[in-house]
Design a protein around this motif. Structure first.
Motif, PDB file in Angstrom:
ATOM      1  N   SER A   2      32.746  46.430 -17.834  1.00  0.00           N
ATOM      2  CA  SER A   2      32.493  47.808 -18.231  1.00  0.00           C
ATOM      3  C   SER A   2      32.184  47.952 -19.718  1.00  0.00           C
ATOM      4  N   ILE A   3      32.428  46.942 -20.506  1.00  0.00           N
ATOM      5  CA  ILE A   3      32.168  47.015 -21.940  1.00  0.00           C
ATOM      6  C   ILE A   3      30.727  46.575 -22.180  1.00  0.00           C
ATOM      7  N   TRP A  33      43.258  43.069 -24.552  1.00  0.00           N
ATOM      8  CA  TRP A  33      42.115  43.919 -24.219  1.00  0.00           C
ATOM      9  C   TRP A  33      40.896  43.058 -23.869  1.00  0.00           C
ATOM     10  N   ASN A  37      39.212  42.873 -20.041  1.00  0.00           N
ATOM     11  CA  ASN A  37      37.813  43.264 -19.853  1.00  0.00           C
ATOM     12  C   ASN A  37      36.895  42.081 -19.593  1.00  0.00           C
TER      13      ASN A  37
END
Length: 152
Positions: A2-3, A33, A37
């Motif tokens: 999603s990043i 994080w 991700n």
């Protein structure tokens, strides 16, 4: 993943942060994080990225104490898919956090292994005597060689 990469528009002092990058000084939170991700990170510190004798940002930041490093262009890590997660200040000086999806490094590993497999299959084909074994080696080599073609 999603990043996604974002347009890097640094402020006058040279700072910038991705909208989703964690705003923390705790390394373990950043690492968590990144892992959550499915990203790979690489940190480039200005101090080791530029020559102190030839770059004005180094002199300004480390010798004069001016926190302006807008003219430092962080070196990009080798490989495909890297994008900037943030350019910010740490206790060790300015740093650029480069990010990329884990799939990019896995893809590089796969393609390198594929190249080695193609070479090994060809070497095996060349070593076979004319006959059934060479025909089979030729078929294996051709299948391996074309295995990464998209669309047939």
């Amino acid at each position: 993943m999603s990043i996604k990469p974002e347009l890097v528009e640094r402020c006058e002092g040279g700072y910038w942060m991705h909208s989703q990058f964690p705003r923390t000084e705790v390394d373990s939170e950043v690492e968590g994080w990144v892992s959550k991700n499915q990203l790979e990170s690489h940190f480039v510190f200005m101090e080791s990225d530029i020559d102190e004798d030839e770059h004005p940002a180094y002199e300004r930041y480390f010798h004069t104490g001016d926190p302006d490093f807008h003219d430092w262009e962080p070196g990009k890590p080798e490989g495909q898919g890297w994008f900037v997660g943030g350019i910010y200040e740490t206790e060790a000086g300015p740093v650029c956090a480069w990010l990329r999806p884990i799939s990019e490094s896995l893809k590089e590993t796969f393609l390198n292994a594929h190249k080695q497999a193609v070479k090994a299959a060809y070497d095996y084909f060349c070593a076979c005597d004319v006959g059934d074994e060479r025909i089979q080696a030729s078929e294996v080599y051709e299948r391996i060689r074309t295995a990464t073609r998209i669309g047939g």
